[in-house]
Design a protein around this motif. Structure first.
Motif, PDB file in Angstrom:
ATOM      1  N   THR A   1       0.814  -1.219   0.000  1.00 53.45           N
ATOM      2  CA  THR A   1       0.000   0.000   0.000  1.00 53.45           C
ATOM      3  C   THR A   1       0.850   1.274   0.000  1.00 53.45           C
ATOM      4  OG1 THR A   1      -0.062  -0.053   2.402  1.00 53.45           O
ATOM      5  CG2 THR A   1      -1.911  -1.091   1.257  1.00 53.45           C
TER       6      THR A   1
ATOM      7  N   ARG B   1     -10.524   5.395  11.161  1.00 53.09           N
ATOM      8  CA  ARG B   1     -11.238   5.563   9.902  1.00 53.09           C
ATOM      9  C   ARG B   1     -10.703   6.787   9.165  1.00 53.09           C
ATOM     10  NH1 ARG B   1     -16.715   4.285  10.587  1.00 53.09           N
ATOM     11  NH2 ARG B   1     -17.364   6.331   9.882  1.00 53.09           N
TER      12      ARG B   1
ATOM     13  N   GLN C   1      -6.004  -0.507  14.958  1.00 52.41           N
ATOM     14  CA  GLN C   1      -6.863  -0.720  13.777  1.00 52.41           C
ATOM     15  C   GLN C   1      -6.138  -1.597  12.746  1.00 52.41           C
ATOM     16  OE1 GLN C   1     -10.087   0.063  13.157  1.00 52.41           O
ATOM     17  NE2 GLN C   1      -9.811  -1.074  11.259  1.00 52.41           N
TER      18      GLN C   1
ATOM     19  N   MET D   1      -6.846  -5.463  11.453  1.00 50.44           N
ATOM     20  CA  MET D   1      -6.998  -5.809  10.038  1.00 50.44           C
ATOM     21  C   MET D   1      -5.975  -6.864   9.606  1.00 50.44           C
ATOM     22  SD  MET D   1      -7.814  -1.907   8.812  1.00 50.44           S
ATOM     23  CE  MET D   1      -7.401  -2.042   7.098  1.00 50.44           C
TER      24      MET D   1
ATOM     25  N   GLN E   1      -7.447  -8.553   2.423  1.00 51.80           N
ATOM     26  CA  GLN E   1      -8.580  -7.648   2.636  1.00 51.80           C
ATOM     27  C   GLN E   1      -8.084  -6.305   3.180  1.00 51.80           C
ATOM     28  OE1 GLN E   1     -11.938  -8.042   1.888  1.00 51.80           O
ATOM     29  NE2 GLN E   1     -11.891  -5.858   2.452  1.00 51.80           N
ATOM     30  N   ALA E   2      -7.086  -6.369   4.071  1.00 52.15           N
ATOM     31  CA  ALA E   2      -6.527  -5.137   4.650  1.00 52.15           C
ATOM     32  C   ALA E   2      -5.948  -4.257   3.548  1.00 52.15           C
ATOM     33  CB  ALA E   2      -5.454  -5.480   5.686  1.00 52.15           C
TER      34      ALA E   2
ATOM     35  N   GLU F   1      -6.762  -4.198   0.398  1.00 51.75           N
ATOM     36  CA  GLU F   1      -7.871  -3.646  -0.395  1.00 51.75           C
ATOM     37  C   GLU F   1      -8.547  -2.478   0.339  1.00 51.75           C
ATOM     38  OE1 GLU F   1     -11.747  -5.694  -2.092  1.00 51.75           O
ATOM     39  OE2 GLU F   1      -9.976  -6.970  -2.292  1.00 51.75           O
ATOM     40  N   THR F   2      -8.782  -2.672   1.635  1.00 52.74           N
ATOM     41  CA  THR F   2      -9.438  -1.615   2.418  1.00 52.74           C
ATOM     42  C   THR F   2      -8.587  -0.348   2.419  1.00 52.74           C
ATOM     43  OG1 THR F   2     -10.442  -3.285   3.815  1.00 52.74           O
ATOM     44  CG2 THR F   2     -10.370  -1.061   4.718  1.00 52.74           C
TER      45      THR F   2
ATOM     46  N   GLY G   1      -8.782   1.545  -0.694  1.00 52.50           N
ATOM     47  CA  GLY G   1     -10.056   2.265  -0.722  1.00 52.50           C
ATOM     48  C   GLY G   1      -9.994   3.537   0.123  1.00 52.50           C
ATOM     49  N   TRP G   2      -9.282   3.472   1.244  1.00 50.22           N
ATOM     50  CA  TRP G   2      -9.166   4.635   2.119  1.00 50.22           C
ATOM     51  C   TRP G   2      -8.509   5.817   1.400  1.00 50.22           C
ATOM     52  CZ3 TRP G   2      -7.363   3.228   7.776  1.00 50.22           C
ATOM     53  CH2 TRP G   2      -8.348   2.448   8.386  1.00 50.22           C
TER      54      TRP G   2
ATOM     55  N   GLU H   1     -11.081   7.492  -0.461  1.00 56.81           N
ATOM     56  CA  GLU H   1     -12.006   8.126   0.487  1.00 56.81           C
ATOM     57  C   GLU H   1     -11.398   9.434   1.044  1.00 56.81           C
ATOM     58  OE1 GLU H   1     -13.697   5.184   3.135  1.00 56.81           O
ATOM     59  OE2 GLU H   1     -14.560   6.754   4.395  1.00 56.81           O
TER      60      GLU H   1
END
Ligand code: FNR
Length: 342
Positions: free
Chosen positions: A85, A263, A283, A287, A294-295, A297-298, A301-302, A305
């Protein structure tokens, strides 16, 4: 999860046990909505640079793991997430490897898995320059975090009881180390007096790590077999209160926000309160323990966002965010009044 016979294993599994129990102070912060952003989402630049450190995005994986076989494996998972990431990553305190060289590999795995990324080493304020140089060397670290954790030590049954040399240790490390030094709390927050003291000894990077997330008084109380120090579980300043305390220095020092950030909206709020960067621990631990793919991918996405929210605020850069209008209510507003913060 492994059998609990090791402090590091206990810290990781207890942080997971208490995950999400803390009440985030960011609920006290609201933005003012304006109907015309006057920019496009593609105009947003999420990168941040200071003291020779270039961050692709304004959040990173803060100090947690290493020092036992299991937490070495956890470090590998966190390092894969960091590599995939582009996040910077800090290891947990490398002191375990100074005591027992067999544990070095449980930290080195972070650098080996993530050879090109930003990696921070971590050590307690009880150590001097010699050990600081050693741990930077072990990790080929880009920066060193020195954790300042007096309340945790006090509640920890086997904790330190001698704090008088912490400031001089920090000063020696800040003056003698070749990489940037970050002074860091561990979830009890900082006062403006602490921040000024750190500045006066030459520390320019400060992680105010406030309460609202991982609570080390709670974790250490759980580990105690004798009388618990329950009242210390509400000790310290929240992350928002600590950021408010830091207002006077945000223009010239670099404040890192951590503690209860879970978040993207909380990342944006912390940056709007003047932080240059935000760190997330429990957090990302949660994850990573659930599912690494999945972490990743999330987190990807963040990033979009964050860009979307910044667009709504008309902020093209992290510096722009610091000019955002904020409405402060509740306990955080009371704190401003009590401490004369305008
Ligand atoms: C930590 N933290 C921490 N900090 C530090 O400077 N050195 C360390 O070795 C550790 N170890 C550690 C282990 C585990 C399991 C957790 C969850 C946390 C503290 C961490 O970096 C951070 O300051 C606090 O956890 C607050 O952030 P969160 O967890 O609320 O996001």
């Amino acid at each position: 999860m492994p059998k609990q016979n090791n402090r590091k294993n206990e810290h990781v599994s207890l942080s997971e046990k208490f995950y999400e129990q803390g009440v985030s102070s960011f609920k006290d912060i609201r933005f003012v909505h304006h109907s015309f952003p006057q920019m496009d989402v593609k105009d947003v630049d999420l990168s941040v640079s200071f003291n020779g450190l270039d961050f692709e995005v304004p959040f990173f994986i803060n100090a947690m793991s290493g020092g036992s076989r299991w937490t070495g494996k956890v470090n590998e998972k966190l390092a894969i997430i960091a590599r995939e990431t582009g996040l910077a990553i800090a290891t947990g305190s490398v002191s375990a490897a100074l005591k027992d060289p067999e544990q070095e590999s449980t930290f080195k795995v972070v650098r080996e898995t993530n050879p090109k990324g930003l990696v921070f080493a971590n050590l307690g304020a009880g150590h001097g320059l010699k050990n600081a140089k050693k741990v930077v060397d072990i990790l080929q670290a880009d920066a060193l975090q020195i954790h300042i954790n007096a309340p945790q030590e006090i509640v920890m049954p086997e904790g330190d009881r001698e704090f008088s040399e912490w400031i001089s240790n920090l000063q020696e490390i800040a003056e003698g180390l070749d990489v940037p030094v970050i002074a860091k709390e561990v979830g009890f927050g900082m006062s403006r007096e602490t921040i000024h003291l750190l500045e006066s000894i030459g520390i320019k990077l400060i992680d105010i790590s406030g309460s609202g997330g991982t609570n080390f008084a709670q974790i250490e109380n759980y580990r105690r077999t004798d009388q618990k120090l329950d009242d210390l579980e509400s000790w310290g300043q929240t992350t928002v209160e600590s950021l408010l305390e830091a207002q006077e220095v945000v223009q010239h020092a670099h404040i890192i926000a951590s503690g209860g950030i879970r978040r993207p909206i909380e990342i944006v709020k912390a940056l709007s309160l003047g932080a240059s960067l935000t760190g997330l621990s429990s957090q990302f631990m949660h994850m990573a323990l659930e599912d690494v793919e999945q972490a990743i991918e999330t987190i990807q996405g963040w990033k979009s966002e964050l860009a979307s929210t910044m667009t709504l605020l008309g902020a093209k850069s992290i510096t722009d965010l610091q000019k955002t209008q904020l409405i402060i209510s509740g306990q955080s507003a009371d704190w401003c009044t009590a401490r004369n913060i305008s």
